[in-house]
Design a protein around this motif. Structure first.
Motif, short mmCIF file in Angstrom:
data_model
loop_
_atom_site.label_atom_id
_atom_site.label_comp_id
_atom_site.label_asym_id
_atom_site.label_seq_id
_atom_site.Cartn_x
_atom_site.Cartn_y
_atom_site.Cartn_z
N ARG A 93 -6.67 -0.19 -5.90
CA ARG A 93 -5.89 0.42 -6.59
C ARG A 93 -5.33 0.26 -7.51
NH1 ARG A 93 0.25 -0.31 -6.32
NH2 ARG A 93 1.36 1.53 -5.12
N ASN A 97 -4.91 3.95 -10.06
CA ASN A 97 -3.56 4.34 -10.65
C ASN A 97 -4.23 3.83 -12.40
OD1 ASN A 97 -1.14 3.21 -9.30
ND2 ASN A 97 -0.82 1.53 -9.00
N ARG A 100 -4.79 7.65 -12.61
CA ARG A 100 -4.67 8.64 -11.53
C ARG A 100 -4.62 10.19 -12.02
NH1 ARG A 100 1.31 6.95 -9.43
NH2 ARG A 100 1.64 8.49 -8.26
N TYR A 108 -5.89 9.70 -3.91
CA TYR A 108 -4.88 8.79 -4.11
C TYR A 108 -3.61 8.53 -3.66
CZ TYR A 108 -1.43 5.79 -6.62
OH TYR A 108 -0.96 5.06 -7.55
N GLU A 109 -3.55 9.14 -2.43
CA GLU A 109 -2.35 8.63 -1.67
C GLU A 109 -3.26 8.29 -0.35
OE1 GLU A 109 0.45 12.43 -0.80
OE2 GLU A 109 0.29 11.22 0.34
N ASN A 112 -3.67 4.33 -1.55
CA ASN A 112 -2.41 3.71 -1.43
C ASN A 112 -1.50 2.90 -0.02
OD1 ASN A 112 -0.02 3.09 -3.53
ND2 ASN A 112 0.87 5.21 -2.75
N LYS A 113 -2.05 4.33 1.17
CA LYS A 113 -1.75 3.95 1.94
C LYS A 113 -2.78 2.60 2.46
CE LYS A 113 -0.88 8.25 4.11
NZ LYS A 113 -1.77 9.22 4.93
N HIS A 116 -1.22 -0.21 0.69
CA HIS A 116 -0.50 -0.70 1.32
C HIS A 116 -0.42 -1.66 2.77
CE1 HIS A 116 2.73 0.47 -1.03
NE2 HIS A 116 2.04 1.32 -1.64
N PHE B 61 6.29 7.15 -0.77
CA PHE B 61 5.82 6.24 -0.54
C PHE B 61 4.53 5.68 -0.64
CE2 PHE B 61 5.07 1.53 0.59
CZ PHE B 61 5.46 0.59 0.27
N ASN B 62 3.85 6.81 0.32
CA ASN B 62 2.20 7.37 -0.12
C ASN B 62 1.88 7.77 -0.87
OD1 ASN B 62 2.18 5.86 2.57
ND2 ASN B 62 2.60 7.31 3.55
N GLY B 64 2.96 7.06 -3.88
CA GLY B 64 3.06 5.74 -4.59
C GLY B 64 3.62 6.49 -5.80
N ILE B 65 5.06 7.19 -5.90
CA ILE B 65 6.76 7.24 -6.70
C ILE B 65 6.64 6.11 -6.84
CG2 ILE B 65 7.63 9.47 -7.04
CD1 ILE B 65 6.18 11.25 -5.12
N THR B 66 6.72 5.42 -7.19
CA THR B 66 7.80 3.98 -6.84
C THR B 66 8.06 3.24 -8.16
OG1 THR B 66 5.61 2.84 -6.39
CG2 THR B 66 6.65 3.41 -4.29
N GLU B 77 7.45 -2.72 -4.41
CA GLU B 77 7.72 -1.59 -4.90
C GLU B 77 8.68 -0.74 -4.56
OE1 GLU B 77 4.19 0.67 -5.20
OE2 GLU B 77 2.30 -1.12 -5.06
#
Lengths: 315, 488, 283
Positions: A93, A97, A100, A108-109, A112-113, A116, B61-62, B64-66, B77
């Motif tokens: 990730r 980033n 990006r 990217y989403e 990112n998921k 997380h 959040f998904n 990545g706008i954090t 984050e």
């Protein structure tokens, strides 16, 4: 494309692929050992040792008692050990980033998921009851990522560089898994009198790289050492085979280096050379000296990666 | 829960008549532009709203706008708090804001040109010499340098409030590296995803054209002799709090996002290191502060910059946006001279109000300040970051005496302004699960190029989420709202 | 009449740990002006790294060197040949209109035009209480006052190497008046500026054939702007007006704008730099 960003994309591909193989290795070995046909293959210690072997931390002394929760935690979610899945995902990730602006929002989403999901996974759940859920999710999410890479990126340099990372890593991981399972097969040999060539571990090996079903369809026989090695290393139609990965690497390097007859010091030349070498190998030859073969091919893959860094990622 | 007892969305809204509410009149009726929106939101219960709000949060959040929050152990984050009830600015009010923002940008650009060339405004006694000679942001290296296209402040962010008198006032001009524009676009995306139905009832200007206009502006200031310029965005890196914005802008413009280490200078030209070797760079939208741009010219310990970049710039081989040295014009003290600056260069009266400023260095104004401290904000001219500010109506009698004494001791050091009351806007508050009044401001984004200018029709409405708080900065727990500018 | 000089600047940098990548900027090239003309430049370095010319933010010529090879030590040398045009520093001094000169330096336009060289800087800031160490006598000309100041600084500071360093502030000098050319120059600039005279720091080379103080390093002196004349050089280290023996490289607000070597080095740990200068007259 910036050289630094290209390097990041390359490693993003590698880390995604690595996370997947480690996760599947945990899953397949753990769960197939539960009803394995012999006592040693069923033994918890045997399985945990095999996991440590794969991540590059083999035990010097087999009599050391490993604690299941510790081993699972270290390989799965311990952010302070470099080989853990969580670290691979973090690196993937982080590399995404920094690139990006070049990858699709969709890709990217998904990364990112993925990230997380991993960092929020409860350590307690994972080591006590979540091994199956966690590893299956990792392998499925990486499949989604591969889909997003193929389906939401223009098939240009960006795509080629990510695919170079993925395929070099895949070849590397498949070889490492063969190495780990070969090691297991050697150990399991004495315990139930069967020959190494018909070890139960070959089935596990094929499952570790999601190739068992493909293999059964192709050979219609129980896997042996020869047929497994032939299938996983030399069969160009098996999407997980080493030669298939090298063919992919060869295809994608051509996007970066368009010259018809590449310079003898170029990455493209080295890849062609390695490709040529394995196209005309046969399995019996490999089986004769499997250790020597593994060392040689791992070395070739490292050389390709280094050459690529010097030629394209130098910043 | 029994669905019958769901509460309507604004059922517990308390309208404090002492505050200027942008949505509701004091009698509880809605202002015209908001009526349709309120009818539509009225169909939702507060529970529906909570759900929508959570969905919008996870969408941020998904993506990545954090931003990162550091606590003692690890980094976390967080998303920027975002409110789903939009702010609407009608076409007539917007026209004033837009014209006012352009006027200020132009005037500031002429001011910057002047103070880095003939300094006429100082010689004519309009602006005191102190303001530049005591400014750490005034770069002597820029004296006599002609930036490509004559532009210094390509990108300006103007912070505007609506006061309780119903008029707009400018609080600050940000012309270093103003940030926030990516949130304008994200807020719009999030609102469209959550409440697409409401957009059918309003004709709202799009905000997604910012990046193409920014690229036009950057291309318009290309160095001499360049046909099609190669533009890039330079960022301090992915750990910078505004990294999302840097990558968003690079992506939306389709240009490379570079770090200092991706660039090098040879023979006073700038190149980027690519997989196919060096490629010349012509225009750099820089999100790195002046002092970090070039370690050979400014801070030698900067690893964010590019050695030799400044020499390439003054030789005219590369354009930096904004120009180095623009920071001198967004000092607090310069702000107080904006009406004079606008008049001097443009011969116009300011379209947007400045908050009136009393200079304690002027005897009659000093007298007024000393007599009216309880209704003024007193600020030292040379302190940044809110230090040394006294807010009159929060001081005890004894404290007022202390402030009076300090001012008398050193009148040149102080200015005073009336206490401004920011308007309020209904904002959903998580803790109480209801809408409450919260103070808002508006940051607009203005672009200035070679014979081109542009104001983004929209802006970042920042909300102070703490009750009664007037400070809307995100570092102080501020949130934001989508801002609609209506079409004629 | 003119003299030819040959100036050689040597520098050696040693780094505790290997360096991967480095940039250096040298501000050591004599400028071309009315009194001096640069004839040739020869640059060498032990790594055979790329070098080129550029300029600093104030328009003075620089030499840039960059290498991305690993190293721990680099030697550098540059030799300049130049012609110095002989001049009598007193030759250009007119009869001053004294009151109007003082009037002029107090006017807004004058202050605005010379703002950079009237501004107090880190190295020319006087500690509280010492602002009036030297106050001009307005019955005599600015030029005469500056000559007096030149002598005053010369007598105030005792020339001594090794006491001060490049980051020494005036507070220390005033408490313990010992130092080198840089400290003399900073004090001269500070006091001259306090009397409303635009004054700048100059770095350059001094031909020491005449027994002047200069310490085989780069030299420093000051230039002050005098109405009716322009910029005049004062060398407070030697109580001299600047003459044929002074070879100017650059000027700025203080040492910070003129430092001969700036480096950006990607490495960890300490480094040691030493440099020295040779000036030879070639008649």
């Amino acid at each position: 494309m910036l050289a630094r960003v290209a390097n990041n994309l390359f490693w993003m591909g590698r880390y995604i692929e690595r996370a997947e193989h480690v996760a599947r290795y945990l899953n397949v070995n753990y769960f197939s050992s539960l009803d394995a046909p012999n006592e040693l293959s069923q033994s918890r210690q045997f399985v945990l040792q095999s996991m440590m072997f794969l991540v590059g931390e083999p035990l010097d002394d087999d009599s050391t008692i490993l604690k299941e929760e510790d081993i699972l935690f270290n390989i799965g979610l311990n952010a302070s050990v470099p080989y853990s899945i969580i670290n691979n995902v973090k690196h993937a990730r982080e590399n995404a980033n920094s690139a990006r602006d070049l990858i699709s929002t969709e890709l990217y989403e998904s990364i990112n998921k993925f990230y997380h999901f991993v960092i929020n996974y409860s350590i307690e759940d994972f080591t006590k009851k979540g091994l199956y859920d966690f590893t299956v999710n990792i392998t499925e999410m990486t499949a989604i990522l591969r889909g997003k890479i193929r389906g939401t990126l223009l098939h240009d340099e960006v795509y080629a560089i990510i695919m170079l990372g993925i395929n070099l890593e895949r070849a590397t991981q498949v070889i490492r898994i063969i190495n780990a399972k070969f090691n297991d097969a050697v150990k399991a040999k004495g315990s139930y009198g069967d020959k190494i060539s018909h070890s139960f571990e070959w089935t596990t090996l094929l499952k570790c790289v999601e190739s068992y079903d493909m293999m059964r369809r192709y050979y219609k026989k129980t896997p042996s050492s020869i047929s497994t090695l032939e299938f996983l290393i030399l069969n160009p139609d098996c999407p997980r085979s080493v030669i298939n990965s090298i063919n992919q690497v060869h295809k994608h390097i051509k996007v970066l280096d368009e010259s018809k007859s590449p310079d003898k010091n170029s990455t493209a030349f080295l890849i062609s050379k390695v490709k040529g070498e394995y196209e005309f190998k046969f399995a019996e030859e490999i089986e004769e000296d499997i250790q020597g073969f593994i060392e040689k091919i791992l070395n070739s893959l490292v050389q390709i990666s280094l050459k690529m860094e010097n030629e394209f990622f130098n910043y | 829960m029994n669905p019958e007892v769901k509460k309507p969305i604004f059922s517990s809204y308390i309208n404090n008549p002492a505050l200027f509410d942008e949505v509701f009149n004091t009698d509880g009726s809605a202002k015209n532009v908001y009526q349709t929106l309120l009818d539509l939101y009225g169909n939702h219960s507060i529970q529906d709203y909570v759900q929508l709000n959570n969905k919008a949060k996870s969408s941020f959040f998904n993506q990545g706008i954090t931003f990162q929050v550091y606590d003692n152990k690890e980094t976390q984050e967080k998303i920027f708090p975002f409110d789903l009830f939009p702010r609407i600015i009608d076409e007539d009010e917007w026209e004033i804001i837009e014209r006012g923002a352009i006027q200020r940008s132009r005037a500031l650009n002429l001011f910057l040109w002047d103070i880095y060339h003939d300094k006429k405004i100082i010689k004519d006694g309009i602006v005191p010499l102190d303001l530049i000679s005591s400014s750490a942001n005034y770069l002597h290296q820029m004296i006599g340098v002609d930036p490509p296209g004559g532009i210094y402040n390509h990108i300006s962010g103007t912070d505007i409030i609506k006061h309780s008198d119903g008029n707009y006032y400018v609080l600050e001009d940000n012309i270093r590296c103003p940030s926030g524009v990516s949130y304008v676009i994200c807020n719009r995306t999030a609102l469209k995803r959550a409440l697409f139905g409401v957009f059918n009832h309003y004709k709202t200007h799009s905000v997604t054209n910012y990046a193409e206009n920014l690229l036009d502006i950057l291309e318009s200031v290309k160095p001499k002799g360049v046909d099609v310029p190669n533009c890039v965005v330079i960022t301090p890196g992915m750990y910078n709090s505004a990294f999302y914005e840097h990558s968003y802008l690079a992506k939306a413009m389709g240009v490379e996002l570079v770090e200092g280490r991706d660039l090098f200078v040879e023979n006073d030209f700038v190149y980027m290191k690519t997989i196919r070797g060096p490629i010349k760079v012509d225009v750099i939208y820089r999100r790195v502060d002046d002092q970090y741009l070039d370690p050979l010219e400014f801070r030698a310990d900067s690893s964010l910059g590019v050695p030799g970049l400044f020499a390439a710039y003054i030789k005219g081989n590369v354009c930096l946006a904004n120009a180095p040295g623009t920071g001198v014009a967004d000092d607090k003290a310069i702000y107080t001279y904006m009406p004079e600056i606008i008049k001097y260069y443009l011969d116009e009266t300011p379209i947007l109000n400045n908050v009136h400023t009393y200079h304690c260095s002027r005897p009659n104004e000093l007298k007024y300040v000393l007599e009216h401290i309880h209704e003024l904000v007193v600020k030292p001219v040379d302190e940044a970051g809110g230090y040394g500010i006294s807010i009159g109506n929060r001081l005890s009698k004894a404290e007022i005496k202390v402030v009076q004494e300090e001012i008398k001791q050193n009148p040149r050091k102080y200015i005073a302004q009336p206490i401004m009351s920011l308007s309020v806007h209904p904002t959903y508050i998580d803790d109480s699960e209801s809408f409450e009044q919260r103070h808002v401001d508006l940051r607009t984004f203005t672009l200035l190029g070679n014979n081109k200018e542009f104001v983004l029709k929209g802006g970042l409405s920042r909300v102070a989420l703490k009750k009664g708080n007037l400070i809307v900065n995100s570092s102080q727990g501020g949130g934001s709202k989508d801002t609609w500018v209506l079409k004629k | 009449m003119s003299f030819e000089y040959s100036v050689t600047y040597y520098a050696e940098n040693n780094y505790e740990n290997p360096v991967e990548n480095a940039y250096w900027q040298f501000l050591i090239v004599p400028e071309n002006n009315d009194t001096q003309e640069l004839i040739s430049v020869e640059i060498k370095n032990s790594l055979e790294a790329k070098s080129g010319f550029s300029q600093n933010g104030f328009g003075f010529q620089t030499i840039r060197i960059n290498t991305s090879e690993r190293f721990q030590k680099i030697n550098f040398s540059a030799t300049f040949k130049l012609k110095k045009i002989s001049f009598n520093p007193f030759g250009q001094i007119p009869i001053f209109d004294i009151p109007s000169n003082y009037e002029l330096v107090k006017s807004l336009n004058f202050k605005v035009d010379h703002e950079p060289y009237l501004r107090e800087t880190k190295y020319t800031a006087l500690p509280a209480g010492s602002e009036n160490l030297f106050v001009f006598d307005t019955s005599i000309s600015i030029f005469d006052n500056l000559q007096k100041l030149n002598k005053w600084v010369y007598l105030f500071i005792h020339f001594n190497t090794g006491v001060t360093h490049v980051n020494t502030l005036l507070e220390e000098i005033i408490n313990n008046p010992e130092g080198v050319c840089q400290d003399f120059t900073h004090l001269f600039c500070a006091l001259s500026k306090k009397n409303n005279i635009p004054t700048r720091y100059v770095s350059g080379y001094l031909h020491q054939g005449n027994g002047y103080f200069g310490d085989s390093q780069m030299h420093a002196w000051a230039e002050a702007y005098i109405p009716q004349v322009g910029w005049i050089g004062f060398d407070p280290t030697n109580n001299l007006l600047v003459n044929d023996n002074h070879i100017k490289v650059a000027h700025g607000k203080d040492y910070n704008d003129c430092s001969p070597l700036k480096g950006v080095v990607y490495s960890q740990g300490a480094n040691k730099t030493s440099h020295f200068v040779e000036v030879q007259a070639e008649q």
